[in-house]
Design a protein around this motif. Sequence first.
Motif, short mmCIF file in Angstrom:
data_model
loop_
_atom_site.label_atom_id
_atom_site.label_comp_id
_atom_site.label_asym_id
_atom_site.label_seq_id
_atom_site.Cartn_x
_atom_site.Cartn_y
_atom_site.Cartn_z
N GLY A 43 0.88 -1.10 0.01
CA GLY A 43 0.09 -0.24 0.10
C GLY A 43 0.74 1.86 0.42
O GLY A 43 0.59 2.03 -0.19
N GLU A 70 -5.10 3.39 -1.94
CA GLU A 70 -5.84 2.38 -1.36
C GLU A 70 -7.37 2.77 -1.95
O GLU A 70 -7.92 1.65 -2.41
N ARG A 102 -8.78 -1.11 -4.22
CA ARG A 102 -9.95 -1.75 -4.11
C ARG A 102 -10.82 -1.48 -5.26
O ARG A 102 -11.85 -1.99 -5.65
N ILE A 111 -0.56 2.56 3.91
CA ILE A 111 -0.12 3.61 3.05
C ILE A 111 -0.25 4.44 3.99
O ILE A 111 -0.04 4.66 4.63
#
Length: 568
Positions: free
Chosen positions: A308, A353, A357, A498
């Motif tokens: 991330g 992120e 996703r 992240i």
Amino acid sequence: MGIHRVIVRNKVEMAAAVVICAEIIFIVTLLLRTTSTSLSMSLKVHGNDRNKASLSTYHVNSLNKNTELGTPKSMSTNASLTSSFTALGNGTNVVSLLRHYVNSTKTKGISKSMSSAGLDRTLDNRLYPYRDSGTYCDWNDSNRWAPFKSQDLHLLSHWYSSIDNFFSINNTQPLNLPEDDGPNLYKNYDLNRPWNFTLPDLGNEDFTYLNGKLKCFKPGTSKELNEGSDVTCVCSSSYAGKHCSVPQIVRTALSKLSRSYIITPREKPRRIILVMTFNMEHHVLMLKILQVHSAVDLFVILESNYTGHGDPRPLRLLHNLRRGYMKRFHHKIMHVYLDTFPAGGRANGWIAETYIREQLAPAVEKRVSGLRKDDLFIFLDTDETPSVNLLHFLKLHNGYPFPVGFVLQNFIYGFFWLNKNSKTVIGVTTIQMLRDIYKGNSDAIRGSKGVIQQLQKGSHPWGMFETWLIGSSDNYAGWHASWFSSPREVITKLTSAINADFPRWGDYPEKCTFDYVATLFRKGEYFDGKKQFIPICFNDIHVLQDISYLFKYKGYFTFMLQNPTAVQ
């Protein structure tokens, strides 16, 4: 004088022979008693709870296959006995051999003096002191603040290394987990030729039928009463409704909605596609799949060769799938490989992120055929797991609103520290809602409240818009397993997170050491040094009760069930 010496020498030798014979008789008697006791214990353990007497399954390099699968180590007694007596014919010193055998059986924990409570402990764990297998929990709150002794951290680090190695990217040994039968479909999986999947089209076998009509939900019905040409379903305490198909927790959740909904069973079940991203949560994913597999038709798991944070990372999940991880479910595990990282994602973690996703829904649309508009698309993180009976309800019924969320019991570091603040997740929608409302953006589902607030509540050809949460702080809908890893894996997750959601603990070198993370495990304390958690015994966690595998094979999950860093 010479004759006298000979007589004395003969008498001494005869006396020595008598002593040796007596010692042999004594040891043989003890050996027979020990063998009888160990055989009795072996049969008892094998019949009741194979895993209670098993070795720590993470020390697989030094164990044979039977021990890995939870077979009690004492079952090897007969083989050892046979080899011992075979050696007698080769001139081996009888007394030394028998002494060695009796001592070794005592060391293995199968001597007559071993109490029944000892069966609940790992029989052989040289890397770390004896750890309980999880039949009870002892807790002294003051011990959580006790500092580690001089050798504790070294031993603890050594012990955790065996856990780290179990699913390590460097471990190429085939995985043969208990009850994990079936072909290893991923053994020769080619990333350049990803598999496509077709969803099954199954009938509804969870209900009884009368004259072709659905009647009683089998798991929720205690008995059926025949009343002429009809049947009345008598519900068990956990279910309600005409068909005994509505879990009580669902009934309570429906009562809290802004309007009433008419819930009816479906003739043809929805299919469930459960999607998630993966970092290194092998044990947690294993529990998740084992708990919900009966309701889920396809597990879609995304793995990237970037963290991330934007750094290169190995494909840990794919590596272990190729080794045979969860091979009995390979036919419904879809691995999604992401080999790109977004521009700006390293500076702004939310960009990374969102990008990661967003790949899930397009992958499903591209590689899964047979989708119906009312099938369920469920996006939950790997460590977020609802109870399987709730997924069965969603799968088998019409009439409830979307999107759906769950209130989860929140654990940290293991099922021994409880975060009193529950975790609420929203992640259930239909394929049509995913396409029409979320515009194919799987990441938007996780922010459902904001999306739904922009819509006017009202009817729609296929459902209602109203965020529906199942569960509450006094009746949880599942579990959230936060930071369930070894200290070294926690450090890897910290540094790969992240660049957002500050403070980013991976940016603090002093918090990225084994000693520091192990201390957090012992104290039940968060990285900020302020938030403290509540000790809990996993036997008292209701949301785990339907994972029979967890209790049957505790050895694979010991570090998650009882705190390895706790004072003994």
